[in-house]
Motif scaffolding. Sequence first.
Motif, PDB file in Angstrom:
ATOM      1  N   GLY A 204      64.275  31.037  43.485  1.00 52.86           N
ATOM      2  CA  GLY A 204      65.456  30.741  44.275  1.00 52.86           C
ATOM      3  C   GLY A 204      65.633  31.727  45.387  1.00 52.86           C
ATOM      4  N   PRO A 205      66.773  31.644  46.112  1.00 51.90           N
ATOM      5  CA  PRO A 205      66.996  32.501  47.283  1.00 51.90           C
ATOM      6  C   PRO A 205      66.971  33.967  46.928  1.00 51.90           C
ATOM      7  CG  PRO A 205      68.612  30.731  47.168  1.00 51.90           C
ATOM      8  CD  PRO A 205      67.877  30.735  45.855  1.00 51.90           C
ATOM      9  N   PRO A 206      66.410  34.806  47.824  1.00 49.65           N
ATOM     10  CA  PRO A 206      66.412  36.254  47.571  1.00 49.65           C
ATOM     11  C   PRO A 206      67.814  36.769  47.345  1.00 49.65           C
ATOM     12  CG  PRO A 206      65.025  35.712  49.456  1.00 49.65           C
ATOM     13  CD  PRO A 206      65.774  34.464  49.075  1.00 49.65           C
ATOM     14  N   GLY A 207      67.927  37.714  46.415  1.00 43.39           N
ATOM     15  CA  GLY A 207      69.223  38.310  46.171  1.00 43.39           C
ATOM     16  C   GLY A 207      69.953  37.683  45.002  1.00 43.39           C
ATOM     17  N   ARG A 208      69.416  36.582  44.436  1.00 46.77           N
ATOM     18  CA  ARG A 208      70.065  35.951  43.293  1.00 46.77           C
ATOM     19  C   ARG A 208      69.191  36.115  42.070  1.00 46.77           C
ATOM     20  NH1 ARG A 208      72.472  30.221  45.678  1.00 46.77           N
ATOM     21  NH2 ARG A 208      73.751  31.134  47.327  1.00 46.77           N
TER      22      ARG A 208
ATOM     23  N   LEU B 269      59.447  32.211  56.751  1.00 45.30           N
ATOM     24  CA  LEU B 269      58.787  33.117  55.822  1.00 45.30           C
ATOM     25  C   LEU B 269      59.743  34.133  55.212  1.00 45.30           C
ATOM     26  CD1 LEU B 269      56.138  34.036  54.538  1.00 45.30           C
ATOM     27  CD2 LEU B 269      55.710  35.433  56.574  1.00 45.30           C
ATOM     28  N   ALA B 270      60.617  34.719  56.018  1.00 44.83           N
ATOM     29  CA  ALA B 270      61.524  35.757  55.506  1.00 44.83           C
ATOM     30  C   ALA B 270      62.399  35.233  54.374  1.00 44.83           C
ATOM     31  CB  ALA B 270      62.383  36.313  56.636  1.00 44.83           C
ATOM     32  N   GLU B 271      62.887  34.008  54.503  1.00 47.76           N
ATOM     33  CA  GLU B 271      63.777  33.477  53.466  1.00 47.76           C
ATOM     34  C   GLU B 271      63.019  33.002  52.239  1.00 47.76           C
ATOM     35  OE1 GLU B 271      64.743  28.924  54.608  1.00 47.76           O
ATOM     36  OE2 GLU B 271      65.328  30.391  56.131  1.00 47.76           O
ATOM     37  N   ARG B 272      61.708  32.788  52.359  1.00 49.24           N
ATOM     38  CA  ARG B 272      60.910  32.363  51.218  1.00 49.24           C
ATOM     39  C   ARG B 272      60.477  33.528  50.337  1.00 49.24           C
ATOM     40  NH1 ARG B 272      58.450  27.320  50.828  1.00 49.24           N
ATOM     41  NH2 ARG B 272      59.571  25.801  52.098  1.00 49.24           N
ATOM     42  N   LEU B 273      60.187  34.669  50.947  1.00 46.07           N
ATOM     43  CA  LEU B 273      59.673  35.806  50.185  1.00 46.07           C
ATOM     44  C   LEU B 273      60.738  36.379  49.255  1.00 46.07           C
ATOM     45  CD1 LEU B 273      57.650  37.530  53.034  1.00 46.07           C
ATOM     46  CD2 LEU B 273      56.706  36.309  51.061  1.00 46.07           C
ATOM     47  N   SER B 274      60.299  36.900  48.112  1.00 43.16           N
ATOM     48  CA  SER B 274      61.236  37.332  47.075  1.00 43.16           C
ATOM     49  C   SER B 274      61.775  38.741  47.274  1.00 43.16           C
ATOM     50  CB  SER B 274      60.552  37.263  45.698  1.00 43.16           C
ATOM     51  OG  SER B 274      60.201  35.937  45.375  1.00 43.16           O
ATOM     52  N   TYR B 275      61.024  39.610  47.973  1.00 40.84           N
ATOM     53  CA  TYR B 275      61.412  41.008  48.045  1.00 40.84           C
ATOM     54  C   TYR B 275      61.906  41.396  49.435  1.00 40.84           C
ATOM     55  CZ  TYR B 275      59.219  41.526  43.509  1.00 40.84           C
ATOM     56  OH  TYR B 275      58.909  41.416  42.187  1.00 40.84           O
ATOM     57  N   PRO B 276      62.979  42.173  49.510  1.00 40.78           N
ATOM     58  CA  PRO B 276      63.586  42.521  50.801  1.00 40.78           C
ATOM     59  C   PRO B 276      62.629  43.170  51.794  1.00 40.78           C
ATOM     60  CG  PRO B 276      65.103  43.059  49.035  1.00 40.78           C
ATOM     61  CD  PRO B 276      63.804  42.673  48.384  1.00 40.78           C
ATOM     62  N   ASN B 277      61.763  44.083  51.343  1.00 40.72           N
ATOM     63  CA  ASN B 277      60.883  44.752  52.286  1.00 40.72           C
ATOM     64  C   ASN B 277      59.825  43.819  52.857  1.00 40.72           C
ATOM     65  OD1 ASN B 277      61.988  47.322  52.492  1.00 40.72           O
ATOM     66  ND2 ASN B 277      61.089  47.953  50.567  1.00 40.72           N
ATOM     67  N   GLU B 278      59.359  42.863  52.064  1.00 45.54           N
ATOM     68  CA  GLU B 278      58.432  41.877  52.600  1.00 45.54           C
ATOM     69  C   GLU B 278      59.161  40.915  53.538  1.00 45.54           C
ATOM     70  OE1 GLU B 278      56.009  40.021  49.628  1.00 45.54           O
ATOM     71  OE2 GLU B 278      54.856  41.858  49.302  1.00 45.54           O
ATOM     72  N   GLN B 279      60.428  40.674  53.278  1.00 47.22           N
ATOM     73  CA  GLN B 279      61.232  39.870  54.208  1.00 47.22           C
ATOM     74  C   GLN B 279      61.308  40.562  55.568  1.00 47.22           C
ATOM     75  OE1 GLN B 279      64.979  39.417  52.194  1.00 47.22           O
ATOM     76  NE2 GLN B 279      64.042  38.380  50.447  1.00 47.22           N
ATOM     77  N   LYS B 280      61.458  41.876  55.557  1.00 43.52           N
ATOM     78  CA  LYS B 280      61.492  42.624  56.825  1.00 43.52           C
ATOM     79  C   LYS B 280      60.163  42.514  57.559  1.00 43.52           C
ATOM     80  CE  LYS B 280      65.016  46.118  55.779  1.00 43.52           C
ATOM     81  NZ  LYS B 280      65.643  46.714  56.950  1.00 43.52           N
ATOM     82  N   LEU B 281      59.061  42.597  56.824  1.00 43.08           N
ATOM     83  CA  LEU B 281      57.756  42.428  57.444  1.00 43.08           C
ATOM     84  C   LEU B 281      57.627  41.042  58.069  1.00 43.08           C
ATOM     85  CD1 LEU B 281      55.572  44.045  54.660  1.00 43.08           C
ATOM     86  CD2 LEU B 281      55.898  44.958  56.954  1.00 43.08           C
ATOM     87  N   ALA B 282      58.176  40.041  57.407  1.00 39.78           N
ATOM     88  CA  ALA B 282      58.125  38.682  57.945  1.00 39.78           C
ATOM     89  C   ALA B 282      58.901  38.578  59.248  1.00 39.78           C
ATOM     90  CB  ALA B 282      58.685  37.693  56.917  1.00 39.78           C
ATOM     91  N   VAL B 283      60.017  39.309  59.346  1.00 39.85           N
ATOM     92  CA  VAL B 283      60.784  39.331  60.592  1.00 39.85           C
ATOM     93  C   VAL B 283      59.950  39.956  61.707  1.00 39.85           C
ATOM     94  CG1 VAL B 283      62.795  40.333  61.753  1.00 39.85           C
ATOM     95  CG2 VAL B 283      63.032  39.347  59.459  1.00 39.85           C
ATOM     96  N   VAL B 284      59.265  41.053  61.401  1.00 35.93           N
ATOM     97  CA  VAL B 284      58.414  41.701  62.397  1.00 35.93           C
ATOM     98  C   VAL B 284      57.324  40.733  62.859  1.00 35.93           C
ATOM     99  CG1 VAL B 284      56.831  43.610  62.845  1.00 35.93           C
ATOM    100  CG2 VAL B 284      58.876  43.997  61.461  1.00 35.93           C
ATOM    101  N   ALA B 285      56.676  40.053  61.901  1.00 28.83           N
ATOM    102  CA  ALA B 285      55.617  39.103  62.243  1.00 28.83           C
ATOM    103  C   ALA B 285      56.157  37.979  63.122  1.00 28.83           C
ATOM    104  CB  ALA B 285      54.991  38.538  60.975  1.00 28.83           C
ATOM    105  N   ARG B 286      57.319  37.460  62.780  1.00 22.41           N
ATOM    106  CA  ARG B 286      57.911  36.370  63.563  1.00 22.41           C
ATOM    107  C   ARG B 286      58.186  36.812  64.992  1.00 22.41           C
ATOM    108  NH1 ARG B 286      63.354  34.531  61.108  1.00 22.41           N
ATOM    109  NH2 ARG B 286      64.073  36.424  62.149  1.00 22.41           N
TER     110      ARG B 286
END
Length: 225
Positions: A19-23, A192-209
């Motif tokens: 499910g969504p990150p953070g839950r 990608l950021a909203e799909r990934l489970s971990y906050p730091n990988e979400q940040k990497l996805a933002v950088v990639a985008r």
Amino acid sequence: MSSAAQANGGQHPARPVPGPPGRGVPAPPGGSPLRVDPSTLRPAPGAAPGSGGLGPLPPSTPPQQHLPVVEETSAGGVVVRPAADGETGPQAAVIVRRNRAGRLEWCLPKGHLEGEETPQQAAVREVHEETGIVGEIRTTLGVIDYWFSGETRRVHKVVHHYLLRMTGGTLTVEGDPDGEAEDAFWVPVDELAERLSYPNEQKLAVVARQLLARTPGLTLPGSAQ
């Protein structure tokens, strides 16, 4: 093709639990900070709202335990391909695996360096093993570093992440020597950021985008940026 995709008529199923990150999704051990250039986390002038602007987390404090410290280094990243017919924007390969609690989590492919490998060489190998995709590194995304403890030691883990473009291969987890990845999927980079489970990988996805928005040619053959 995975058994899950075969059961769905050849189409990959919708995103499984967690499910969504953070839950209920566990954060990486140690509250890992992401070390990147803050300027890469700010959208370019005129970028659409919600396109990024995240800043790095503050440094973490190693756990205060009287255990020997072991240094570990891993590498991986975001491997992308151009959009195919009917797709919107470049696509990134992600894997689905189970954590120690048995819950499914969506992650970027990565793993330990082997022998005399450089982080770049390990990233290319790990992406291929865990997703079946052959890639070449285009640029650096960032470094995640965190601590976790076992019964006999504390581990300081450093993970180097890169942006890679697909040069060959087929999306599959059959080549994963550890058998940790249960399935692999192409996900739009914009999601990608909203799909990934971990906050730091979400940040990497933002950088990639943001990098791909500024330089779409990173998905095409050419010199690294």
